[in-house]
Design a protein around this motif. Sequence first.
Motif, PDB file in Angstrom:
ATOM      1  N   SER A  30      77.016 -43.027 -42.872  1.00 13.02           N
ATOM      2  CA  SER A  30      77.005 -42.287 -44.205  1.00 13.02           C
ATOM      3  C   SER A  30      75.734 -42.820 -44.837  1.00 13.02           C
ATOM      4  O   SER A  30      74.942 -42.014 -45.780  1.00 13.02           O
ATOM      5  CB  SER A  30      78.287 -43.033 -44.817  1.00 13.02           C
ATOM      6  N   VAL A  31      75.154 -43.767 -44.724  1.00  9.28           N
ATOM      7  CA  VAL A  31      73.730 -44.372 -45.300  1.00  9.28           C
ATOM      8  C   VAL A  31      72.615 -43.351 -44.774  1.00  9.28           C
ATOM      9  O   VAL A  31      71.920 -43.065 -45.760  1.00  9.28           O
ATOM     10  CB  VAL A  31      73.429 -45.874 -44.825  1.00  9.28           C
ATOM     11  N   ILE A  32      72.742 -43.294 -43.604  1.00  8.41           N
ATOM     12  CA  ILE A  32      71.712 -42.176 -42.833  1.00  8.41           C
ATOM     13  C   ILE A  32      71.584 -40.724 -43.673  1.00  8.41           C
ATOM     14  O   ILE A  32      70.704 -40.323 -43.984  1.00  8.41           O
ATOM     15  CB  ILE A  32      71.534 -42.297 -41.335  1.00  8.41           C
ATOM     16  N   LEU A  36      68.707 -39.081 -45.920  1.00 13.91           N
ATOM     17  CA  LEU A  36      68.139 -37.951 -45.703  1.00 13.91           C
ATOM     18  C   LEU A  36      68.258 -36.828 -46.709  1.00 13.91           C
ATOM     19  O   LEU A  36      67.411 -36.059 -46.553  1.00 13.91           O
ATOM     20  CB  LEU A  36      68.502 -37.437 -44.338  1.00 13.91           C
ATOM     21  N   ALA A  37      69.367 -36.892 -47.553  1.00 17.24           N
ATOM     22  CA  ALA A  37      69.582 -35.967 -48.622  1.00 17.24           C
ATOM     23  C   ALA A  37      68.621 -36.166 -49.582  1.00 17.24           C
ATOM     24  O   ALA A  37      68.269 -37.211 -50.009  1.00 17.24           O
ATOM     25  CB  ALA A  37      71.074 -36.078 -48.893  1.00 17.24           C
ATOM     26  N   GLU A  38      68.005 -34.997 -50.092  1.00 18.49           N
ATOM     27  CA  GLU A  38      66.996 -35.121 -50.961  1.00 18.49           C
ATOM     28  C   GLU A  38      67.493 -35.469 -52.749  1.00 18.49           C
ATOM     29  O   GLU A  38      68.528 -34.948 -52.767  1.00 18.49           O
ATOM     30  CB  GLU A  38      66.158 -33.851 -51.229  1.00 18.49           C
ATOM     31  N   GLY A  39      66.881 -36.428 -53.125  1.00 22.73           N
ATOM     32  CA  GLY A  39      67.278 -36.518 -54.661  1.00 22.73           C
ATOM     33  C   GLY A  39      68.555 -37.731 -54.652  1.00 22.73           C
ATOM     34  O   GLY A  39      68.908 -37.811 -55.739  1.00 22.73           O
ATOM     35  N   THR A  40      69.014 -38.388 -53.611  1.00 26.36           N
ATOM     36  CA  THR A  40      70.033 -39.071 -53.698  1.00 26.36           C
ATOM     37  C   THR A  40      69.672 -40.616 -53.539  1.00 26.36           C
ATOM     38  O   THR A  40      68.778 -40.851 -52.679  1.00 26.36           O
ATOM     39  CB  THR A  40      70.920 -38.878 -52.462  1.00 26.36           C
ATOM     40  N   PRO A  41      69.844 -41.376 -54.743  1.00 31.09           N
ATOM     41  CA  PRO A  41      69.437 -42.633 -54.727  1.00 31.09           C
ATOM     42  C   PRO A  41      70.104 -43.585 -53.667  1.00 31.09           C
ATOM     43  O   PRO A  41      71.331 -43.329 -53.442  1.00 31.09           O
ATOM     44  CB  PRO A  41      69.796 -43.403 -56.198  1.00 31.09           C
ATOM     45  N   LEU A  42      69.223 -44.539 -52.884  1.00 33.23           N
ATOM     46  CA  LEU A  42      69.753 -44.996 -51.914  1.00 33.23           C
ATOM     47  C   LEU A  42      70.814 -46.200 -52.251  1.00 33.23           C
ATOM     48  O   LEU A  42      71.629 -46.788 -51.261  1.00 33.23           O
ATOM     49  CB  LEU A  42      68.604 -45.627 -50.830  1.00 33.23           C
TER      50      LEU A  42
END
Length: 176
Positions: A30-32, A36-42
């Motif tokens: 789920s972290v990976i 990889l999704a754009e615009g998502t804060p980690l």
Amino acid sequence: MSLFIRAVFAIAACALMAVAAVLMTYAPYSVITHALAEGTPLHTPLLEVVGYLIVAIALFDVAKYFFEEEVPAGREKRTPSDTRRGLTKFLSTIVIALFLEALVLVFETAREDPAHIVYPALLVAAACATLLALGLFQRLSAATEKEVGPEPEDEVAEGSPQASTKRPLASRDTNG
């Protein structure tokens, strides 16, 4: 009936370990995918991963408790100290998981909506109450064990595998 109960605990422990394994593999995935999704804060998926891992470790420890305390044959005649130690290990795992989950919730809530911080605070209070109850149980059960006295050794022939096992206080021979 004892064999059936032990089998049920063994199946439940295996199921808990399977769920823990799925959570442990899903968490990094789920972290990976979020990274990889754009615009998502980690930070959001990282906090979710910590939550998943905490639950997975707690489930694994509960399954381990079942395998150690409930599945083995011949565990029906437990001494009070065995029961106290087993319950302490079990509840310690639960308390640690509660505190860790509360910590994760505090961080998530502080970032998203600080007005809802009362719910993580209540979880911290519940974990504290559980820890205090465990301490009270430890104190009372240890005091009771001191009053009753030490557990007697089995009178088994020297050199046999059962020579070092203990038997319950109720089965002690009072004539010698």
